[in-house]
Scaffold this active site. Structure first.
Site, PDB file in Angstrom:
ATOM      1  N   THR A  61       0.794  -1.232   0.000  1.00 50.01           N
ATOM      2  CA  THR A  61       0.000   0.000   0.000  1.00 50.01           C
ATOM      3  C   THR A  61       0.823   1.276   0.000  1.00 50.01           C
ATOM      4  O   THR A  61       0.267   2.368   0.102  1.00 50.01           O
ATOM      5  CB  THR A  61      -0.928   0.030   1.228  1.00 50.01           C
ATOM      6  OG1 THR A  61      -0.131  -0.089   2.417  1.00 50.01           O
ATOM      7  CG2 THR A  61      -1.946  -1.096   1.179  1.00 50.01           C
ATOM      8  N   TYR A 130       0.436   1.430  -7.988  1.00 53.24           N
ATOM      9  CA  TYR A 130      -0.392   0.803  -6.959  1.00 53.24           C
ATOM     10  C   TYR A 130      -1.776   0.468  -7.503  1.00 53.24           C
ATOM     11  O   TYR A 130      -2.259  -0.660  -7.376  1.00 53.24           O
ATOM     12  CB  TYR A 130      -0.500   1.735  -5.750  1.00 53.24           C
ATOM     13  CG  TYR A 130      -1.559   1.325  -4.767  1.00 53.24           C
ATOM     14  CD1 TYR A 130      -1.407   0.185  -3.973  1.00 53.24           C
ATOM     15  CD2 TYR A 130      -2.729   2.077  -4.624  1.00 53.24           C
ATOM     16  CE1 TYR A 130      -2.399  -0.192  -3.071  1.00 53.24           C
ATOM     17  CE2 TYR A 130      -3.708   1.705  -3.720  1.00 53.24           C
ATOM     18  CZ  TYR A 130      -3.541   0.576  -2.948  1.00 53.24           C
ATOM     19  OH  TYR A 130      -4.524   0.198  -2.060  1.00 53.24           O
TER      20      TYR A 130
END
Length: 301
Positions: A61, A130
């Protein structure tokens, strides 16, 4: 149930472990017990544990760092979910997985109303590594044909770990002024709100007379956030207002100045609009999701 739960050192995994352990046998390996960057290790671990259900909140993350660590981000966000999905298919069990608003580019608008919330069927177009890896992880799970629930969420925070809420509370006690981005929009969502909804849906699964039929009827992709939306600046102002009211600040609240994202450059581009439409999950499972303000109140309490 015997549940294999990943990511217990993270915000959502930690919260899920606390709630699920009251009713289920939760197997919660940390990184030393299960390396999520090793797909073969995942396969072997699942085969050894033989769970009834797998829940995967674990993810790479670090949004900005992912721009320079794309390989590691892909291993954890794509290859790991694919390995869990293949194991779920092989053992004929379910997989619950969490994804992100960052699968979208944030450009969705309504000519009259301005911001428009993304439904589950809107076209995806991630702006950063991401988001691209999280989208590929979703696609791998769906392509596997396993029983699955994929929950897209946004702006996650909790009382645990590193997150925007805790950072703002710390800075509020250190500074007299804060400069916060005011032109990115979304629904700040507490890990507890996500965990609560997950547990309510699990209760419905457990109550179903035929679990295979339940998965056939309900599996799929759902948006799971709090309701309403705000900017990072608006979120900060509400954090400070509520925190001051609860005596959580040791000095007067700092003055908050809104700034454009262009004044706070980051390696990864963020979507301007992260608003997700939650009508599908509310309608399908009969959930009443809290407003972002109420979820914040619950977290501060």
């Amino acid at each position: 149930m015997k549940i294999l739960l990943t990511g217990v050192t993270g915000q959502l995994g930690h919260t899920l472990q606390q709630q699920l352990s009251a009713q289920h046998e939760v197997i919660a390996p940390d990184r030393s017990a299960l390396d999520l960057s090793d797909a073969a290790a995942i396969t072997a671990y699942v085969d050894a544990i033989q769970p009834n259900l797998m829940i995967n909140p674990a993810a790479y993350t670090a949004v900005d760092k992912a721009e320079s660590e794309a390989g590691l981000a892909a291993a954890i966000n794509v290859a790991a979910p694919a390995a869990f999905a293949a194991a779920a298919k092989r053992h004929n069990i379910g997989l619950i997985h969490y994804s992100t608003d960052y699968v979208f580019d944030g450009s969705l608008r309504d000519a009259q109303a301005g911001l428009k919330s993304y439904t589950e069927t809107e076209a995806t177009h991630p702006l950063n590594v991401y988001g691209a890896t999280k989208l590929a992880g979703e696609q791998a799970i769906i392509a596997s044909g396993c029983r699955h629930l994929i929950f897209r969420t946004s702006w996650v925070y909790s009382r645990f770990g590193k997150n925007f809420l805790l950072t703002m509370l710390r800075l509020a006690n250190e500074r007299d002024e804060l400069r916060i981005v005011n032109d990115q929009w979304g629904a700040p969502t507490s890990a507890k709100a996500i965990s609560d909804a997950t547990c309510q849906i699990l209760a419905q699964l457990l109550a179903a007379p035929d679990s295979a039929q339940w998965w056939s009827q309900y599996q799929g992709l759902y948006n799971l956030t709090t309701t309403g939306h705000t900017s990072w600046c608006g979120f900060t102002e509400e954090i400070l207002r509520q925190a001051a009211g609860r005596g959580l600040l040791n000095k007067p609240a700092p003055v908050v100045h809104g700034i454009p994202a262009s004044e706070y450059p980051t390696p990864a581009t963020r979507p301007v609009n992260s608003c997700l439409n939650t009508d599908k999950i509310s309608r399908t499972f009969g959930l009443t999701l809290p407003s972002w303000q109420t979820a914040l109140t619950d977290s501060l309490a």
